[in-house]
Design a protein around this motif. Sequence first.
Motif, PDB file in Angstrom:
ATOM      1  N   ARG A  88       0.848  -1.191   0.000  1.00 40.06           N
ATOM      2  CA  ARG A  88       0.000   0.000   0.000  1.00 40.06           C
ATOM      3  C   ARG A  88       0.880   1.236   0.000  1.00 40.06           C
ATOM      4  O   ARG A  88       1.765   1.380   0.828  1.00 40.06           O
ATOM      5  CB  ARG A  88      -0.921   0.008   1.212  1.00 40.06           C
ATOM      6  N   THR A  89       0.598   2.138  -0.944  1.00 38.37           N
ATOM      7  CA  THR A  89       1.412   3.341  -1.044  1.00 38.37           C
ATOM      8  C   THR A  89       0.804   4.496  -0.262  1.00 38.37           C
ATOM      9  O   THR A  89       1.432   5.530  -0.119  1.00 38.37           O
ATOM     10  CB  THR A  89       1.550   3.762  -2.518  1.00 38.37           C
ATOM     11  N   HIS A  90      -0.426   4.339   0.223  1.00 40.89           N
ATOM     12  CA  HIS A  90      -1.061   5.390   1.002  1.00 40.89           C
ATOM     13  C   HIS A  90      -1.864   4.753   2.119  1.00 40.89           C
ATOM     14  O   HIS A  90      -2.131   3.565   2.111  1.00 40.89           O
ATOM     15  CB  HIS A  90      -1.952   6.263   0.119  1.00 40.89           C
TER      16      HIS A  90
ATOM     17  N   TRP B 228      -6.715   8.096   3.217  1.00 37.13           N
ATOM     18  CA  TRP B 228      -6.875   8.502   1.821  1.00 37.13           C
ATOM     19  C   TRP B 228      -8.037   7.760   1.182  1.00 37.13           C
ATOM     20  O   TRP B 228      -8.794   8.330   0.399  1.00 37.13           O
ATOM     21  CB  TRP B 228      -5.594   8.245   1.033  1.00 37.13           C
TER      22      TRP B 228
END
Length: 48
Positions: A8-10, A14
């Motif tokens: 997961r990048t965020h 978000w």
Amino acid sequence: MPRFVGRRTHGLWWDVGAVIVLAIIIVVVLQVTGTVHVFGALPGPALG
């Protein structure tokens, strides 16, 4: 397999924010097109 798959990048906030914004956009579009009447269903003078 690439390194970024499954990562997961965020954060969760978000995703929550995106869902809320999407829901607001859908309600506004339906209100403008006349499909639903959210603001007209409020009791009394809602906007003054």
